[in-house]
Design a protein around this motif. Structure first.
Motif, PDB file in Angstrom:
ATOM      1  N   TYR A 100       0.785  -1.236   0.000  1.00  0.00           N
ATOM      2  CA  TYR A 100       0.000   0.000   0.000  1.00  0.00           C
ATOM      3  C   TYR A 100       0.821   1.293   0.000  1.00  0.00           C
ATOM      4  N   ALA A 101       1.794   1.407   0.886  1.00  0.00           N
ATOM      5  CA  ALA A 101       2.512   2.681   1.017  1.00  0.00           C
ATOM      6  C   ALA A 101       3.214   3.085  -0.282  1.00  0.00           C
ATOM      7  N   PRO A 102       3.938   2.191  -0.950  1.00  0.00           N
ATOM      8  CA  PRO A 102       4.525   2.586  -2.228  1.00  0.00           C
ATOM      9  C   PRO A 102       3.475   2.916  -3.296  1.00  0.00           C
ATOM     10  N   ALA A 109       2.818  10.647  -7.462  1.00  0.00           N
ATOM     11  CA  ALA A 109       3.882  11.090  -8.363  1.00  0.00           C
ATOM     12  C   ALA A 109       3.463  11.010  -9.826  1.00  0.00           C
ATOM     13  N   GLU A 110       2.779   9.932 -10.193  1.00  0.00           N
ATOM     14  CA  GLU A 110       2.485   9.683 -11.603  1.00  0.00           C
ATOM     15  C   GLU A 110       1.172  10.306 -12.077  1.00  0.00           C
ATOM     16  N   PHE A 111       0.199  10.419 -11.169  1.00  0.00           N
ATOM     17  CA  PHE A 111      -1.131  10.852 -11.595  1.00  0.00           C
ATOM     18  C   PHE A 111      -1.711  12.002 -10.775  1.00  0.00           C
ATOM     19  N   GLY A 112      -0.975  12.464  -9.772  1.00  0.00           N
ATOM     20  CA  GLY A 112      -1.467  13.565  -8.954  1.00  0.00           C
ATOM     21  C   GLY A 112      -2.647  13.210  -8.081  1.00  0.00           C
ATOM     22  N   LEU A 113      -2.800  11.921  -7.759  1.00  0.00           N
ATOM     23  CA  LEU A 113      -3.904  11.480  -6.910  1.00  0.00           C
ATOM     24  C   LEU A 113      -3.498  11.547  -5.439  1.00  0.00           C
ATOM     25  N   ASP A 114      -4.382  12.059  -4.619  1.00  0.00           N
ATOM     26  CA  ASP A 114      -4.154  12.040  -3.177  1.00  0.00           C
ATOM     27  C   ASP A 114      -4.735  10.757  -2.613  1.00  0.00           C
ATOM     28  N   ALA A 115      -3.881   9.959  -1.984  1.00  0.00           N
ATOM     29  CA  ALA A 115      -4.321   8.671  -1.450  1.00  0.00           C
ATOM     30  C   ALA A 115      -3.775   8.505  -0.043  1.00  0.00           C
ATOM     31  N   GLU A 116      -4.452   7.680   0.730  1.00  0.00           N
ATOM     32  CA  GLU A 116      -4.071   7.469   2.132  1.00  0.00           C
ATOM     33  C   GLU A 116      -4.309   6.018   2.511  1.00  0.00           C
ATOM     34  N   SER A 133     -13.108  11.391   0.558  1.00  0.00           N
ATOM     35  CA  SER A 133     -12.390  10.860  -0.593  1.00  0.00           C
ATOM     36  C   SER A 133     -13.402  10.269  -1.571  1.00  0.00           C
ATOM     37  N   ARG A 134     -13.068  10.343  -2.863  1.00  0.00           N
ATOM     38  CA  ARG A 134     -14.031   9.868  -3.866  1.00  0.00           C
ATOM     39  C   ARG A 134     -14.177   8.351  -3.872  1.00  0.00           C
ATOM     40  N   PHE A 135     -13.077   7.643  -3.566  1.00  0.00           N
ATOM     41  CA  PHE A 135     -13.081   6.191  -3.646  1.00  0.00           C
ATOM     42  C   PHE A 135     -12.424   5.572  -2.425  1.00  0.00           C
ATOM     43  N   PHE A 196     -14.661  -8.052   4.669  1.00  0.00           N
ATOM     44  CA  PHE A 196     -13.778  -6.889   4.738  1.00  0.00           C
ATOM     45  C   PHE A 196     -12.682  -7.092   5.783  1.00  0.00           C
ATOM     46  N   ALA A 197     -11.438  -6.821   5.382  1.00  0.00           N
ATOM     47  CA  ALA A 197     -10.276  -7.036   6.249  1.00  0.00           C
ATOM     48  C   ALA A 197      -9.890  -5.795   7.054  1.00  0.00           C
ATOM     49  N   ASN A 198     -10.766  -4.785   7.088  1.00  0.00           N
ATOM     50  CA  ASN A 198     -10.566  -3.597   7.939  1.00  0.00           C
ATOM     51  C   ASN A 198      -9.370  -2.747   7.534  1.00  0.00           C
ATOM     52  N   ARG A 199      -9.056  -2.795   6.228  1.00  0.00           N
ATOM     53  CA  ARG A 199      -7.966  -1.929   5.725  1.00  0.00           C
ATOM     54  C   ARG A 199      -8.227  -1.615   4.260  1.00  0.00           C
ATOM     55  N   GLY A 200      -7.547  -0.577   3.793  1.00  0.00           N
ATOM     56  CA  GLY A 200      -7.689  -0.199   2.401  1.00  0.00           C
ATOM     57  C   GLY A 200      -6.991   1.108   2.126  1.00  0.00           C
ATOM     58  N   ILE A 201      -7.340   1.722   0.998  1.00  0.00           N
ATOM     59  CA  ILE A 201      -6.709   2.960   0.559  1.00  0.00           C
ATOM     60  C   ILE A 201      -7.804   3.922   0.111  1.00  0.00           C
ATOM     61  N   ALA A 202      -7.861   5.078   0.755  1.00  0.00           N
ATOM     62  CA  ALA A 202      -8.785   6.131   0.334  1.00  0.00           C
ATOM     63  C   ALA A 202      -8.112   6.931  -0.775  1.00  0.00           C
ATOM     64  N   VAL A 203      -8.868   7.236  -1.829  1.00  0.00           N
ATOM     65  CA  VAL A 203      -8.302   7.942  -2.984  1.00  0.00           C
ATOM     66  C   VAL A 203      -9.215   9.099  -3.371  1.00  0.00           C
ATOM     67  N   ALA A 204      -8.619  10.290  -3.444  1.00  0.00           N
ATOM     68  CA  ALA A 204      -9.337  11.467  -3.922  1.00  0.00           C
ATOM     69  C   ALA A 204      -8.874  11.770  -5.341  1.00  0.00           C
ATOM     70  N   ILE A 205      -9.769  12.339  -6.147  1.00  0.00           N
ATOM     71  CA  ILE A 205      -9.383  12.703  -7.516  1.00  0.00           C
ATOM     72  C   ILE A 205      -9.699  14.176  -7.756  1.00  0.00           C
TER      73      ILE A 205
END
Length: 205
Positions: A100-102, A109-116, A133-135, A196-205
């Motif tokens: 996830y972190a990378p 860096a590549e797409f300007g997406l804010d993710a957490e 976040s959108r997704f 659901f494994a109680n983890r993931g990545i929030a992504v804003a566009i």
């Protein structure tokens, strides 16, 4: 659930979306070598496609996110680029990831997406996450395609949650086996939680 407010394009992790049952029956290596559309993945060879396609649910989710803003990037091209940031670790014949972190570094860096990266997330938290976040790319059991079954474990597969409320969760599943379990699948919050494994990545566009 309420009617769709925005169409989020769906992409399978296989170039031919209806190959899921063949993959489950025959194994990814054998089944995916029969995919007539494999070159659309961005793979240079059929062997490369067969190796990667079973491991790129996360890249399929990213492809859907990028397609929402009009960018179509092949999944294995995304995977190669993500690997350059450490999002996958590739050894002879095996792939570890998505890490996830990378991935977060890569999409910024590549797409300007804010993710957490988010851990310790309850299913009940996801509606609030989607107000910021959108997704939400959620770690779930791949058996979420069969919601009537009890999953053998949680996690190991990624789906793209596009809407969530007390009424239910709507998501795209890159390895769904029917149209209803692929694009805009809907589950009650309690059913989603079973996978659901109680983890993931929030992504804003």
């Amino acid at each position: 659930m309420k009617p769709l407010t925005e169409t989020v394009p769906f992409f399978s992790q296989w170039e031919t979306p209806d190959m899921t049952l063949a993959v489950l029956a025959d194994g990814a290596g054998a089944a995916l070598r029969r995919d007539p559309l494999w070159q659309g993945s961005g793979a240079e060879t059929l062997d490369e496609y067969a190796l990667w396609a079973a491991n790129i649910c996360g890249m399929a989710c990213l492809k859907m996110i990028l397609a929402t803003r009009g960018e179509i990037v092949p999944t294995i091209e995304l995977a190669r680029r993500c690997t350059g940031y450490g999002g996958y670790v590739v050894n002879e014949g095996s792939i570890k990831g998505l890490i996830y972190a990378p991935f977060v570094t890569f999409v910024k860096a590549e797409f300007g997406l804010d993710a957490e990266v988010m851990t310790g997330v309850a299913a009940t938290d996801i509606p609030a996450i989607l107000t910021r976040s959108r997704f939400f790319i959620a770690s779930v059991s791949s058996s979420i395609r069969w919601p009537e079954r009890e999953p053998p474990s949680k996690g190991g597969h990624l789906v793209l949650v596009t809407e969530a409320s007390d009424d239910g969760f709507r998501f795209h599943n890159p390895s769904g086996h029917t149209s209803a379990t692929q694009s805009n699948a809907v589950l009650a919050q309690s059913d989603f939680d079973r996978f659901f494994a109680n983890r993931g990545i929030a992504v804003a566009i």
